[in-house]
Design an enzyme around this catalytic site. Structure first.
Site, PDB file in Angstrom:
ATOM      1  N   SER A 145       3.514  -6.366   3.735  1.00 41.31           N
ATOM      2  CA  SER A 145       3.677  -7.420   4.581  1.00 41.31           C
ATOM      3  C   SER A 145       4.459  -7.010   5.817  1.00 41.31           C
ATOM      4  CB  SER A 145       4.104  -8.675   3.918  1.00 41.31           C
ATOM      5  OG  SER A 145       5.321  -8.371   3.882  1.00 41.31           O
ATOM      6  N   LYS A 146       4.472  -7.674   6.707  1.00 39.72           N
ATOM      7  CA  LYS A 146       5.424  -7.640   7.969  1.00 39.72           C
ATOM      8  C   LYS A 146       6.763  -7.474   7.545  1.00 39.72           C
ATOM      9  CE  LYS A 146       3.454 -10.055  11.729  1.00 39.72           C
ATOM     10  NZ  LYS A 146       3.286 -11.049  12.512  1.00 39.72           N
ATOM     11  N   ARG A 147       7.114  -8.112   6.586  1.00 33.41           N
ATOM     12  CA  ARG A 147       8.653  -7.868   5.999  1.00 33.41           C
ATOM     13  C   ARG A 147       8.949  -6.243   5.695  1.00 33.41           C
ATOM     14  NH1 ARG A 147      10.038  -8.843   0.744  1.00 33.41           N
ATOM     15  NH2 ARG A 147       7.778  -9.412   0.442  1.00 33.41           N
ATOM     16  N   GLY A 160       7.218  -3.620   7.144  1.00 36.42           N
ATOM     17  CA  GLY A 160       6.863  -2.884   8.196  1.00 36.42           C
ATOM     18  C   GLY A 160       5.462  -2.768   8.136  1.00 36.42           C
TER      19      GLY A 160
END
Ligand code: GLU
Length: 468
Positions: free
Chosen positions: A238-240, A242
């Site tokens: 996920s965005k978290r 990277g």
């Protein structure tokens, strides 16, 4: 046979490391085999596709250096071709009009669920010869009813699907627009793709696509469904973790070759080699060697590889990257020699070009600010006589180089009966503003005599550092 691969992103989200790895595998395999690599934008989902996502795909691919031999093709520009194929399939009987309405299909679904059956279209309109007035029909593919489809996947091995499980896919909606799986099939056929390399979230689409290709009399490509990249904690990336746009990595100061090197090793290996140049990747990569286990994204390893690539690169090749990072800090330098020198002096101490630029501000500004803590520690009244001696000695040197500066400071240390550190640290703080920099001789050599002396003077006169 010439190998033809394609990277076919849907511009419904920003190109991130997962997509970039798929693109890399497609590109590498084409380059390795002397084949062709196609870029195709699958933008038929008009509501979810965005111009920004297309921009990130094109800029991201350019930044990564994954050059396409053909494309970008846009599916939205190929609607006439899809319609033509649909007409042909209707004529050939490999597709048919379906007049079932939404309420009818919903009711069918409910009955199936109540009977604990898997909801599927049962082929009600398969043999209908008359239209139902007032209903715009969809077009469905006539999937074979019996037998199996075996995907001989290059990564997963053979995967068998029962035709009985695959219902008749809608290939054109009631408004005539073609659907996703069908466009992929027509494109792969028209573009003569030989190797479909994509994420294994598409494996379930493959038997239907193979059936359609067969119905169209097309040669089947080989398939390689590559495993997902997971976050370091084993959950979906996920965005978290990277899973940000690949362009974010450029901003953060990564080298494209380092990111590619990192990505190639997710699911593929070549002995125990970790660091690969682009040429080495091309020479060693084979899609047949990719393994099917999902791999976890490890930001620490990416950082390590980035530094490895910085340390191994020709400094001149890093200049544009450093310059771009400096620009982000509002700094400019046209001095190629200085930029290369800074790279050589700093690359062992920075993991990214962004960090290198931040650590190197003092080379590129006219005025430096002294960090109060460093100044208090190293530039107290007791240090100033030393700074004055250094200034005097440096002003007199016939030649200004790291070697002569090194010799001069050593000599002075002997004369003053002090360690080199005692001399170097006040000088360092005076010229860089901080207590951390590359070796003092290299730092001063790069800074140049004029600016060095001006910064030492600024400290000695206790005024704020003037223009250097
Ligand atoms: N458009 C698909 C995606 O972005 C890829 C489809 C394919 O490679 O066949 O996931």
């Amino acid at each position: 046979m010439t190998v033809v691969t394609r990277f076919a992103p849907s511009p419904t989200g920003l190109l991130h490391v997962g997509g970039a790895r798929t693109a890399l595998f497609c590109w590498l395999y084409a380059r390795r085999t002397g084949g062709r690599f196609i870029l195709r934008i699958e933008d038929t989902d008009r509501e979810r596709s965005t111009a920004e996502a297309v921009r990130v795909i094109l800029e991201g691919m350019a930044w990564l250096g994954l050059d396409a031999d053909e494309g970008p093709y846009y599916q939205t520009q190929r609607f006439d071709r899809y319609r033509e194929i649909i007409r042909g399939m209707l004529q050939a009987g490999t597709a048919y009009h379906c007049y079932c309405t939404k309420p009818e299909l919903d009711a069918l679904r409910e009955r199936q669920i109540a009977r604990k059956e898997k909801p599927r279209y049962t082929g009600i309109c398969r043999d209908r010869s008359e239209p139902r007035p007032g209903i715009d029909p969809v077009v469905r593919f006539r999937n074979p009813l019996h037998g199996t489809v075996v995907v001989q996947d290059l990564v997963h091995g053979p995967v068998t699907f029962q035709n009985a499980e695959l219902d008749d896919l809608i290939i054109a909606r009631a408004d005539g627009t073609p659907t996703y799986n069908f466009c992929v099939v027509v494109d792969d056929m028209d573009m003569q793709v030989t190797h479909v390399i994509r994420g294994d979230d598409h494996l379930n689409n493959t038997p239907r696509q193979m059936n359609m290709l067969q119905a169209l009399g097309a040669t089947l490509p080989l398939y390689a469904h590559v495993p997902m990249i997971l976050g370091p904690d084993g959950t979906k990336l996920s965005k978290r973790h990277g899973a940000v746009s690949v362009l974010q990595y450029e901003e953060e100061g990564y080298l494209p070759d380092a990111l590619l090197n990192y990505l190639v090793r997710l699911g593929w290996s070549h002995g125990d080699q970790e660091v690969f140049t682009r040429a080495e990747m091309i020479a060693a990569f084979d899609i047949h060697d990719v393994n099917k286990a999902a791999s976890a994204f490890n930001p620490e390893k990416l950082l390590w590889l980035n530094q490895q690539h910085m340390v191994r690169a020709q400094p001149a090749t890093l200049v544009p990257h450093l310059r771009a990072q400096l620009r982000r800090l509002g700094l400019e330098s046209a001095d190629e020699r200085l930029l290369e020198g800074v790279i050589l002096a700093q690359r062992e101490r920075a993991k990214t070009l962004k960090e290198m630029a931040q650590n190197s501000r003092f080379f590129f500004v006219d005025r430096i600010e002294l960090e109060p803590k460093a100044a208090a520690k190293h530039l107290g009244a007791d240090a100033l006589p030393t700074v004055a001696r250094v200034r005097e000695r440096l002003a007199d040197m016939p030649e200004w180089s790291a070697a002569t500066i090194h010799a001069a400071l050593n000599e002075l240390a002997t004369q003053l009966n002090s360690g080199l550190g005692k001399i170097a640290q006040p000088v360092r703080v005076a010229v860089t503003g901080t207590a951390v920099s590359p070796p003092i001789d290299a730092t001063l050599a790069l800074l140049g005599r004029e600016r060095t002396l001006a910064r030492l003077d600024a400290v000695l006169t206790k005024s704020a550092p003037g223009p250097a």
